[in-house]
Design a protein around this motif. Structure first.
Motif, PDB file in Angstrom:
ATOM      1  N   ALA A 158       0.828  -1.205   0.000  1.00  0.00           N
ATOM      2  CA  ALA A 158       0.000   0.000   0.000  1.00  0.00           C
ATOM      3  C   ALA A 158       0.861   1.253   0.000  1.00  0.00           C
ATOM      4  O   ALA A 158       0.557   2.240  -0.694  1.00  0.00           O
ATOM      5  CB  ALA A 158      -0.931  -0.004   1.212  1.00  0.00           C
ATOM      6  N   THR A 159       1.950   1.235   0.760  1.00  0.00           N
ATOM      7  CA  THR A 159       2.869   2.367   0.804  1.00  0.00           C
ATOM      8  C   THR A 159       3.491   2.612  -0.560  1.00  0.00           C
ATOM      9  O   THR A 159       3.523   3.738  -1.065  1.00  0.00           O
ATOM     10  CB  THR A 159       3.968   2.105   1.852  1.00  0.00           C
ATOM     11  OG1 THR A 159       3.370   1.956   3.136  1.00  0.00           O
ATOM     12  CG2 THR A 159       4.967   3.242   1.902  1.00  0.00           C
ATOM     13  N   VAL A 160       3.980   1.553  -1.183  1.00  0.00           N
ATOM     14  CA  VAL A 160       4.612   1.664  -2.500  1.00  0.00           C
ATOM     15  C   VAL A 160       3.603   2.134  -3.548  1.00  0.00           C
ATOM     16  O   VAL A 160       3.888   3.035  -4.353  1.00  0.00           O
ATOM     17  CB  VAL A 160       5.245   0.323  -2.908  1.00  0.00           C
ATOM     18  CG1 VAL A 160       5.681   0.339  -4.367  1.00  0.00           C
ATOM     19  CG2 VAL A 160       6.433  -0.006  -2.007  1.00  0.00           C
ATOM     20  N   CYS A 161       2.423   1.521  -3.542  1.00  0.00           N
ATOM     21  CA  CYS A 161       1.415   1.889  -4.538  1.00  0.00           C
ATOM     22  C   CYS A 161       0.979   3.341  -4.384  1.00  0.00           C
ATOM     23  O   CYS A 161       0.825   4.063  -5.384  1.00  0.00           O
ATOM     24  CB  CYS A 161       0.211   0.960  -4.436  1.00  0.00           C
ATOM     25  SG  CYS A 161       0.506  -0.704  -5.072  1.00  0.00           S
ATOM     26  N   ARG A 162       0.785   3.775  -3.161  1.00  0.00           N
ATOM     27  CA  ARG A 162       0.342   5.141  -2.939  1.00  0.00           C
ATOM     28  C   ARG A 162       1.440   6.139  -3.315  1.00  0.00           C
ATOM     29  O   ARG A 162       1.185   7.157  -3.956  1.00  0.00           O
ATOM     30  CB  ARG A 162      -0.079   5.319  -1.482  1.00  0.00           C
ATOM     31  CG  ARG A 162      -0.722   6.666  -1.178  1.00  0.00           C
ATOM     32  CD  ARG A 162      -1.404   6.675   0.196  1.00  0.00           C
ATOM     33  NE  ARG A 162      -0.471   6.391   1.255  1.00  0.00           N
ATOM     34  CZ  ARG A 162      -0.464   5.269   1.977  1.00  0.00           C
ATOM     35  NH1 ARG A 162      -1.336   4.314   1.736  1.00  0.00           N
ATOM     36  NH2 ARG A 162       0.405   5.096   2.948  1.00  0.00           N
ATOM     37  N   GLN A 163       2.654   5.857  -2.925  1.00  0.00           N
ATOM     38  CA  GLN A 163       3.744   6.793  -3.169  1.00  0.00           C
ATOM     39  C   GLN A 163       4.078   6.907  -4.655  1.00  0.00           C
ATOM     40  O   GLN A 163       4.400   7.990  -5.146  1.00  0.00           O
ATOM     41  CB  GLN A 163       4.977   6.357  -2.375  1.00  0.00           C
ATOM     42  CG  GLN A 163       6.131   7.345  -2.411  1.00  0.00           C
ATOM     43  CD  GLN A 163       5.887   8.600  -1.583  1.00  0.00           C
ATOM     44  OE1 GLN A 163       4.746   8.944  -1.285  1.00  0.00           O
ATOM     45  NE2 GLN A 163       6.940   9.287  -1.233  1.00  0.00           N
ATOM     46  N   TYR A 164       3.993   5.805  -5.382  1.00  0.00           N
ATOM     47  CA  TYR A 164       4.341   5.803  -6.799  1.00  0.00           C
ATOM     48  C   TYR A 164       3.138   5.908  -7.729  1.00  0.00           C
ATOM     49  O   TYR A 164       3.299   5.953  -8.945  1.00  0.00           O
ATOM     50  CB  TYR A 164       5.116   4.533  -7.146  1.00  0.00           C
ATOM     51  CG  TYR A 164       6.575   4.555  -6.753  1.00  0.00           C
ATOM     52  CD1 TYR A 164       7.437   5.556  -7.201  1.00  0.00           C
ATOM     53  CD2 TYR A 164       7.107   3.545  -5.947  1.00  0.00           C
ATOM     54  CE1 TYR A 164       8.787   5.547  -6.861  1.00  0.00           C
ATOM     55  CE2 TYR A 164       8.455   3.532  -5.604  1.00  0.00           C
ATOM     56  CZ  TYR A 164       9.292   4.542  -6.066  1.00  0.00           C
ATOM     57  OH  TYR A 164      10.623   4.528  -5.732  1.00  0.00           O
ATOM     58  N   GLY A 165       1.934   5.905  -7.178  1.00  0.00           N
ATOM     59  CA  GLY A 165       0.753   5.961  -8.027  1.00  0.00           C
ATOM     60  C   GLY A 165       0.507   4.679  -8.803  1.00  0.00           C
ATOM     61  O   GLY A 165      -0.020   4.707  -9.921  1.00  0.00           O
ATOM     62  N   ILE A 166       0.872   3.538  -8.209  1.00  0.00           N
ATOM     63  CA  ILE A 166       0.670   2.241  -8.854  1.00  0.00           C
ATOM     64  C   ILE A 166      -0.693   1.690  -8.451  1.00  0.00           C
ATOM     65  O   ILE A 166      -0.986   1.587  -7.256  1.00  0.00           O
ATOM     66  CB  ILE A 166       1.767   1.241  -8.432  1.00  0.00           C
ATOM     67  CG1 ILE A 166       3.149   1.755  -8.835  1.00  0.00           C
ATOM     68  CG2 ILE A 166       1.511  -0.137  -9.031  1.00  0.00           C
ATOM     69  CD1 ILE A 166       4.293   0.920  -8.282  1.00  0.00           C
ATOM     70  N   PRO A 167      -1.559   1.320  -9.391  1.00  0.00           N
ATOM     71  CA  PRO A 167      -2.831   0.718  -9.006  1.00  0.00           C
ATOM     72  C   PRO A 167      -2.616  -0.656  -8.379  1.00  0.00           C
ATOM     73  O   PRO A 167      -1.727  -1.403  -8.814  1.00  0.00           O
ATOM     74  CB  PRO A 167      -3.600   0.609 -10.325  1.00  0.00           C
ATOM     75  CG  PRO A 167      -2.577   0.671 -11.394  1.00  0.00           C
ATOM     76  CD  PRO A 167      -1.423   1.472 -10.851  1.00  0.00           C
ATOM     77  N   PRO A 168      -3.395  -1.023  -7.363  1.00  0.00           N
ATOM     78  CA  PRO A 168      -3.225  -2.333  -6.731  1.00  0.00           C
ATOM     79  C   PRO A 168      -3.372  -3.500  -7.714  1.00  0.00           C
ATOM     80  O   PRO A 168      -2.829  -4.579  -7.458  1.00  0.00           O
ATOM     81  CB  PRO A 168      -4.327  -2.354  -5.671  1.00  0.00           C
ATOM     82  CG  PRO A 168      -4.533  -0.914  -5.331  1.00  0.00           C
ATOM     83  CD  PRO A 168      -4.370  -0.180  -6.626  1.00  0.00           C
ATOM     84  N   SER A 169      -4.071  -3.279  -8.803  1.00  0.00           N
ATOM     85  CA  SER A 169      -4.184  -4.337  -9.824  1.00  0.00           C
ATOM     86  C   SER A 169      -2.837  -4.706 -10.421  1.00  0.00           C
ATOM     87  O   SER A 169      -2.691  -5.771 -11.043  1.00  0.00           O
ATOM     88  CB  SER A 169      -5.137  -3.897 -10.936  1.00  0.00           C
ATOM     89  OG  SER A 169      -4.672  -2.713 -11.550  1.00  0.00           O
TER      90      SER A 169
END
Length: 202
Positions: A158-169
């Motif tokens: 969640a931290t990585v996805c939020r910080q980099y704008g990566i969708p969880p998909s």
């Protein structure tokens, strides 16, 4: 497990702080676990990663959950990976069975904090300049990670996805992008849809 997950979800709605976050989790830097200098500084990729790749270490499912064990494990993998001519630890981050989250490859934590670039990894051919590699201590062909490790994996993704704008998909398993491996193991790979769902909630 339920209480810690509620705390983590509640703490994830505000602005990202890495580390620490309201959950109290931190990412242990290379300096803190006693990394040796890389053979050469990892190359910087001047763009954001587009996905997260989940791995397992294919080592024993150790009962030792201590900080000392986590630091020894990180040093062990760095030595092994440098011995393979990877220059440094291959993956960007490692999560132990005791839920300790460690920086793997030098520069990965600083890149995450910046949120606008990554350092080139050595965790999956064809993906090292586009993906964040997250290694999970243990072998998860038939067994699932302990609850504490799972919580840490959800938090880190969640931290990585939020910080980099990566969708969880875009959270995938190692073997989704490299045919010559069973990593992250059948049991953990089957849980990736649940991982994406929990990350999305955070």
């Amino acid at each position: 497990m339920g209480v810690s997950r509620r705390v983590l979800v509640a703490g994830a709605v505000g602005a990202l702080v890495v580390p620490p976050v309201p959950s109290g989790r931190t990412i242990v830097s290379c300096a803190e676990w006693g990394a040796r200098p890389p053979v050469e500084p990892p190359a910087v990729v001047g763009r954001r990663p587009t996905r997260v790749l989940v791995h397992h270490t294919a080592t024993e499912n150790a009962a030792d959950r201590s900080v000392a064990h986590a630091h020894r494990l990180a040093r062990f993998f760095q030595d092994v990976h440098i011995g393979r001519d990877w220059g440094d630890t291959g993956q960007h981050f490692t999560i132990t069975r005791g839920a300790h989250v460690l920086e793997g490859r030098h520069g990965s934590l600083a890149a995450l904090r910046a949120g606008d670039h990554l350092v080139e990894g050595a965790h999956c051919p064809g993906q090292n300049r586009t993906s964040i590699g997250v290694e999970n201590e243990g072998t998860y062909t038939a067994e699932l990670p302990p609850d504490e490790q799972w919580d840490a994996l959800v938090w880190l993704c969640a931290t990585v996805c939020r910080q980099y704008g990566i969708p969880p998909s875009e959270i995938h398993g190692h073997r989704d992008h490299y045919a010559d491996t069973v990593c992250p193991g059948d049991a953990l790979h089957a849980r990736l849809p649940a991982l994406r769902a929990e990350v999305a909630l955070r």
